[in-house]
Write an enzyme that holds these catalytic residues in place. Structure first.
Site, PDB file in Angstrom:
ATOM      1  N   LYS B 238     -28.555 -32.496  14.325  1.00 25.59           N
ATOM      2  CA  LYS B 238     -29.759 -32.823  13.562  1.00 25.59           C
ATOM      3  C   LYS B 238     -29.616 -32.350  12.118  1.00 25.59           C
ATOM      4  O   LYS B 238     -29.099 -31.260  11.862  1.00 25.59           O
ATOM      5  CB  LYS B 238     -30.988 -32.143  14.181  1.00 25.59           C
ATOM      6  CG  LYS B 238     -31.349 -32.650  15.576  1.00 25.59           C
ATOM      7  CD  LYS B 238     -31.905 -34.063  15.541  1.00 25.59           C
ATOM      8  CE  LYS B 238     -32.235 -34.600  16.922  1.00 25.59           C
ATOM      9  NZ  LYS B 238     -33.359 -33.949  17.552  1.00 25.59           N
ATOM     10  N   GLN B 298     -29.153 -24.749  27.972  1.00 25.58           N
ATOM     11  CA  GLN B 298     -28.928 -26.162  27.719  1.00 25.58           C
ATOM     12  C   GLN B 298     -27.672 -26.226  26.867  1.00 25.58           C
ATOM     13  O   GLN B 298     -27.248 -25.223  26.307  1.00 25.58           O
ATOM     14  CB  GLN B 298     -30.107 -26.774  26.981  1.00 25.58           C
ATOM     15  CG  GLN B 298     -30.411 -26.040  25.684  1.00 25.58           C
ATOM     16  CD  GLN B 298     -31.750 -26.433  25.089  1.00 25.58           C
ATOM     17  OE1 GLN B 298     -32.593 -26.985  25.772  1.00 25.58           O
ATOM     18  NE2 GLN B 298     -31.919 -26.171  23.820  1.00 25.58           N
ATOM     19  N   ASP B 333     -28.633 -34.717  21.068  1.00 25.16           N
ATOM     20  CA  ASP B 333     -27.819 -33.532  20.770  1.00 25.16           C
ATOM     21  C   ASP B 333     -27.881 -32.494  21.889  1.00 25.16           C
ATOM     22  O   ASP B 333     -27.249 -31.444  21.795  1.00 25.16           O
ATOM     23  CB  ASP B 333     -28.257 -32.903  19.436  1.00 25.16           C
ATOM     24  CG  ASP B 333     -29.732 -32.506  19.426  1.00 25.16           C
ATOM     25  OD1 ASP B 333     -30.521 -33.130  20.184  1.00 25.16           O
ATOM     26  OD2 ASP B 333     -30.098 -31.587  18.676  1.00 25.16           O
ATOM     27  N   ASP B 372     -35.874 -19.562  26.760  1.00 25.77           N
ATOM     28  CA  ASP B 372     -36.309 -20.845  26.228  1.00 25.77           C
ATOM     29  C   ASP B 372     -36.710 -21.778  27.369  1.00 25.77           C
ATOM     30  O   ASP B 372     -35.925 -22.010  28.293  1.00 25.77           O
ATOM     31  CB  ASP B 372     -35.138 -21.447  25.431  1.00 25.77           C
ATOM     32  CG  ASP B 372     -35.550 -22.621  24.573  1.00 25.77           C
ATOM     33  OD1 ASP B 372     -36.229 -22.383  23.559  1.00 25.77           O
ATOM     34  OD2 ASP B 372     -35.196 -23.753  24.925  1.00 25.77           O
ATOM     35  N   ASN B 373     -37.948 -22.315  27.297  1.00 25.87           N
ATOM     36  CA  ASN B 373     -38.393 -23.343  28.249  1.00 25.87           C
ATOM     37  C   ASN B 373     -38.058 -23.030  29.710  1.00 25.87           C
ATOM     38  O   ASN B 373     -37.448 -23.866  30.392  1.00 25.87           O
ATOM     39  CB  ASN B 373     -37.756 -24.688  27.889  1.00 25.87           C
ATOM     40  CG  ASN B 373     -38.516 -25.397  26.791  1.00 25.87           C
ATOM     41  OD1 ASN B 373     -39.728 -25.217  26.649  1.00 25.87           O
ATOM     42  ND2 ASN B 373     -37.822 -26.187  26.005  1.00 25.87           N
ATOM     43  N   GLU B 401     -40.834 -18.363  27.425  1.00 25.03           N
ATOM     44  CA  GLU B 401     -41.383 -19.281  26.429  1.00 25.03           C
ATOM     45  C   GLU B 401     -41.774 -20.574  27.134  1.00 25.03           C
ATOM     46  O   GLU B 401     -41.074 -21.567  27.084  1.00 25.03           O
ATOM     47  CB  GLU B 401     -40.350 -19.563  25.317  1.00 25.03           C
ATOM     48  CG  GLU B 401     -40.925 -20.358  24.160  1.00 25.03           C
ATOM     49  CD  GLU B 401     -40.353 -21.769  24.024  1.00 25.03           C
ATOM     50  OE1 GLU B 401     -40.716 -22.444  23.068  1.00 25.03           O
ATOM     51  OE2 GLU B 401     -39.532 -22.195  24.873  1.00 25.03           O
ATOM     52  N   TYR B 514     -33.536 -26.190  11.133  1.00 30.30           N
ATOM     53  CA  TYR B 514     -32.516 -27.157  10.734  1.00 30.30           C
ATOM     54  C   TYR B 514     -31.849 -26.830   9.409  1.00 30.30           C
ATOM     55  O   TYR B 514     -31.011 -27.575   8.942  1.00 30.30           O
ATOM     56  CB  TYR B 514     -33.130 -28.567  10.655  1.00 30.30           C
ATOM     57  CG  TYR B 514     -33.892 -28.938  11.893  1.00 30.30           C
ATOM     58  CD1 TYR B 514     -33.206 -29.245  13.081  1.00 30.30           C
ATOM     59  CD2 TYR B 514     -35.284 -28.950  11.907  1.00 30.30           C
ATOM     60  CE1 TYR B 514     -33.915 -29.571  14.221  1.00 30.30           C
ATOM     61  CE2 TYR B 514     -35.986 -29.284  13.043  1.00 30.30           C
ATOM     62  CZ  TYR B 514     -35.296 -29.590  14.201  1.00 30.30           C
ATOM     63  OH  TYR B 514     -35.973 -29.903  15.339  1.00 30.30           O
TER      64      TYR B 514
END
Lengths: 648, 648
Positions: B238, B298, B333, B372-373, B401, B514
């Site tokens: 990204k 991930q 991504d 994360d998640n 999170e 980013y």
């Protein structure tokens, strides 16, 4: 079982969760589960149930908000059931949901069509092994793969037929996970009964009671409850009006159980013998009634157990047995049993003896027991006793006569009591009744204990009844008999007997507990026509057989209590049976009001007219909308509307 | 165990009850039990607790209404604890209660005195065996039996000394019954932490972050949280502002983890090497901070696992790996991991690899992970992972999170997450905050999940912050840092950065996710003084270390949110520490109001004056009564009163 899907059954459960919840044969029983999984997959869920002989069923559960899935089971046999909730990842449903979005965004679907086809292939395999028709699923998969069609047509083949989605949704698929709870199912009368209590000695014994049966059948009762029928002690026997100096010939309280003539397995000779009792049981059955006996585990000082088993009672340092007390009050005519003697062997012998007494009456055909003051005997005793008796006789019903704090009342239901006396007797205002019934009709209470509403008992003359006119008895009767499916009255109620023992005593003057009472049940006015009409309506309307669907409605007059009950698939033409009750809580003055009915929830919400047929007066009203106006005048014998609602 | 006393522990319990509830070392933790017995006996109850090395304690429980007994435990060591509630029949207390009534009624007490003496004899035996002083009990029994005294004097001997009754009450006696639950105890920082999140690359890597540490220490933070520090993928990388066409040199999102340079156990070369990282961890420690890492399971398409273990990802029919999607949105991504591959061996290998990554960082000294998640990975995975890591390292903290539905957020706490992100970010009005905090601070939530309040994150710019002045950031900071003991901010918050990505996007424009962002933390005005003051106050006041005592108070102005926290035995002179916070929810206008304080509940209820010392302005107010008047003006940098209350 390790699975990505977490299943937790939330209903039916008792507060502790470790003992089976309760329902009744034929009763639509809600099942609720929390089913969650990580991520964004679609989930499927089904519930299954099976009884002791394997009777049961299987039903799809409906997804609600926040992971809650609900369903319903209706058992068909008595006894301990398993309730299983299965949940799984419904990959086909997830694919279906997403592919619609992909198509709308104009994305290339070539690969996705094959993904969907493979989900369907998988379902075909599962459906075959689980016996469902797999043809539709196979055809849909072939359609998705048919290169001769346009992409849109192929997609339609896999999506369009709702029947395919429905068939797919019924197949437990990936990540199958399950949870299980136990459920105790009673016979129908456990959940729907009208009790009449009378003292046989006031009718000259069992023979005289048999003569009363046609009248009670006409009134519509189906349980005939007799206070203790055993020999009565003479030591410290109570005289009339609970006095300590009886006159010769005073019969004493039947709860002072036991004399030289026998204990809990004996019959008072003045009532008849065992043959007479069996004749009463049989005659009652012919009149559509069951005989319920009192199970009162306490002894008069003359009870055979006192001599045979002094170790079952509490001994004082001077060697005497401690009589019942509520210090400084003394009840010298009663010896409480010590259910937890120090020696374990004594405890076993005592508990077994108590069980044998009960089994004695079960063997004589009695299947219903009103249990006196169970909250003064150990919970562990009841749990053991009820389970051990119901193992052999799952049709035995136990009514707990416990007027104690809510946690203990609920605990008695949880450990096995079939029905429970309640605080109804003391709840009179609209606010009190709505609040209390709201509690009783909600989980976990409604899955744990079945209320049995008594407007009066031989010991309790309360509230509006104490100085009320006959209309007070009428309104309390309608409340008791239509708010809950189980209720009872004590003889004399229909005549409006209301002479209190004193201004601050909630017992009756000249109480039948201590003397024979003769009544003229034909005296006018009395409530027999009302009682017959309400009991007939209870039998006609499945809606009146359940507490679970109770719903209160608004009214601009606080003297009017408004509630409905419904039953699915059982009303006119197989539709919903809807009963609406409006009770005037004021026994003296006419009251009018505008109702605020939740007609949507009743299934009458489309603005079309509906008919409200009053089952007590045989009058039909044609209503439209949620705000009908009602008027009830106790002076003309109209305590309530008992309305059958139907569209049209 | 068969006993007449039923014991059910109601707290601490998670919703499912089958997993341990949570508390923290040093945290006063309420225990609640329902304890019932048949009849009218008096009951005694005590609670005990013990940790992995046997540290623990024993405390008497207090009887409340309806069979509820409450107590409190304060654990002193980390790890899984047993909590036991014991209950028993206190026959002496029952005798004491009744003999008073008997004496008042003038009854003959001869036998009763001996009954009481025997209860005391029994307690003497029990007290000896349990180590309590039995002398007082023995003397009381002798007094009851002393024929040379009057009956009144003998009775007094057995009743009078309250110390005797208290000693007797502490001895578990007849019918002893117990229940047990497990409780997980975390270290203090799990329950009390102030997080600061920053992207190391914006500071030139770990070395630059070390230079920031003095500033962060001065601000009072104790957790330094770094987004993923691993190599970043280049496939579909990204660009700035989440664009799909990066410019050369754009660094990419750190959550696109993995490249040819390594995966989750590697460090991005531009940040430094392992030695540099260890230096940062050590330097943070010297400045009173711990480094927290991101645990984001991930992979970018370039992650080594993609080549080595294609079976850990979802394969499409065309052989490609399915990238992350929220149809029709595509995140090319990112490859999500399939945590439930069909082959059990693959699952085992994958889960073990994920654990190894975590243990790698634990071995490098990291003890806090922001996960994360977690709601997009299986609950079963987390339950296994957290238990298996904490078995060896009970000091490891996991922050979930998960912004998902409440049942799943609560489930993540239940299966082991130490702290949880919450909906605080979206709760702004007084009504919303009172309702949401009321839920979080009540059982079972407060025993199950620990909220960690973030007013913003790199992804979330919400509510009053979006177009708010710096005062909006000030008021949200005070709320986050004083409503719950755990909170965090993302760098730039102190400067009031609030440029949204677009009108309907809650992300930031020029988001640091980013691109590298350079800031002048010395720019004026900024919130550093406020942040330092609040964090210092948090450290001074034990009351601010707990969520359990949160209480909202009334105010006649809805723009003012008023709440207090208390801590027993920890305030001025060992008394109660009381903190009262008043926040002006309006960042633009001054607001005034009359408070309605529950001063009785705060221990200030005797009408005497008390002092309210504002820790933000160092101003003291002398107040009397429950209705002080307050005024807060954001224009002069006063978003809130943070008041220390003390009598006098």
């Amino acid at each position: 079982m390790l699975s990505p899907v977490l299943v937790d059954i939330l209903r039916p459960l008792t507060p502790r969760g470790s003992r089976p919840a309760k329902t009744t044969v034929g009763e639509a029983t809600p099942v609720l589960a929390l089913i969650i999984k990580d991520g964004h997959d679609e989930l499927g869920a089904a519930l299954g149930w099976s009884g002791p002989s394997g009777e049961g069923g299987w039903a799809r559960m409906t997804q609600g908000e926040l992971g809650r899935f609900s369903g319903e089971l209706t058992p068909t046999e008595v006894g301990r059931h398993r309730v299983v909730v299965q949940a799984w990842t419904d990959r086909y449903a997830g694919w279906r949901r997403d592919v619609v979005k992909r198509a709308a965004a104009g994305q290339d679907l070539t690969v996705e069509l094959e993904v969907g086809a493979r989900h369907l292939d998988h379902l075909v395999q599962r459906a075959t092994s689980s016996g469902s028709a797999a043809g539709g699923l196979r055809a849909a998969a072939a359609g998705l793969r048919d290169g001769s069609l346009t992409v849109d047509a192929r997609l339609a083949a896999g999506l369009r037929p709702d029947a395919i989605a429905a068939a797919a949704a019924l197949v437990p698929d990936w990540d199958l996970s399950e949870a299980e709870v136990a459920l105790w199912v009673d016979r129908e009368r456990a959940g729907f009964s009208a009790w009449y209590e009378l003292f046989p000695r006031s009718y000259g014994g069992f023979g005289g009671v048999i003569e009363e049966l046609p009248r009670l059948e006409a009134l519509g009762f189906d349980v005939l409850y007799l206070p203790p029928i055993h020999p009565i002690g003479h030591t410290y026997r109570k005289g009339r009006n609970n006095t300590l100096d009886p006159e010769p010939g005073d019969p004493g309280s039947p709860w002072a159980i036991g004399s030289e003539e026998g204990g809990h397995d004996a019959i008072h000779p003045e009532l008849g013998d065992e043959a007479d009792f069996l004749e009463l049981v049989a005659a009652a059955q012919r009149h559509g009634m069951e005989v319920a006996l009192d199970y009162a585990l306490q002894c008069s000082p003359d009870h055979p157990w006192v001599r045979q088993h002094p170790e079952w009672f509490t001994r004082l340092p001077d060697g005497s047995i401690r009589y019942a007390e509520n210090p400084p009050k003394k009840y010298q005519d009663i010896y409480p049993i010590d259910f937890w003697p120090e020696d374990t062997a004594d405890r076993r012998a005592l508990w077994t003896a108590c069980r044998e007494v009960l089994v004695h009456w079960v063997d004589l055909g009695v299947r219903i027991f009103r249990v006196d003051n169970p909250h003064t005997k150990p919970f562990a005793f009841w749990e053991w006793l009820i389970a051990s008796v119901q193992e052999e006789h799952p049709d035995v019903i136990f009514l707990a006569e416990a007027f104690t704090d809510p946690p203990r009342m609920l605990a008695l239901g949880e450990i096995g009591f079939t029905q429970s006396y309640t605080y109804f007797t003391w709840r009179h205002s609209r606010w009190e009744l709505e609040q209390y019934l709201g509690e009783l009709a909600s989980a976990p209470s409604v899955d744990t204990m079945r209320p049995n509403f008594w407007p009066n008992t031989p010991d309790i003359l309360e509230g509006v009844l104490r100085d009320g006119p006959l209309g007070a008895f009428a309104l309390r009767f309608v409340l008791a008999s239509t708010l809950t499916p189980n209720y009872g009255i004590f003889s004399g109620f229909e005549l409006g007997e209301n002479l209190p023992a004193s201004a601050d005593n909630t017992e009756y003057w000249d109480s039948e507990k201590y003397q024979v009472v003769k009544r003229d049940y034909g005296a006018q006015p009395n409530l027999s026509p009302l009682i017959s009409a309400v009991n007939a309506s209870r039998r006609r309307h499945p809606a009146l057989r359940t507490l679970r669907t109770l719903r209160f409605h608004g009214c601009d007059n606080d003297q009017l209590l408004v509630y409905s009950k419904t039953s699915e698939g059982t009303g006119t033409a197989g539709g919903r049976d809807i009963v609406l009750v409006v009770v005037n809580l004021d026994p003296r003055s006419p009251q009018a009001g505008t109702l605020d009915l939740e007609i949507g929830a009743l299934g009458l919400g489309d603005g079309a007219p509906y008919t409200a047929h009053d089952e007590l007066t045989d009058t039909a009203y044609s209503w439209t909308g949620r705000h009908p106006w009602v008027y009830l005048n106790p002076a003309v014998g109209q305590p309530a509307h008992l309305l059958h609602l139907r569209p049209g």
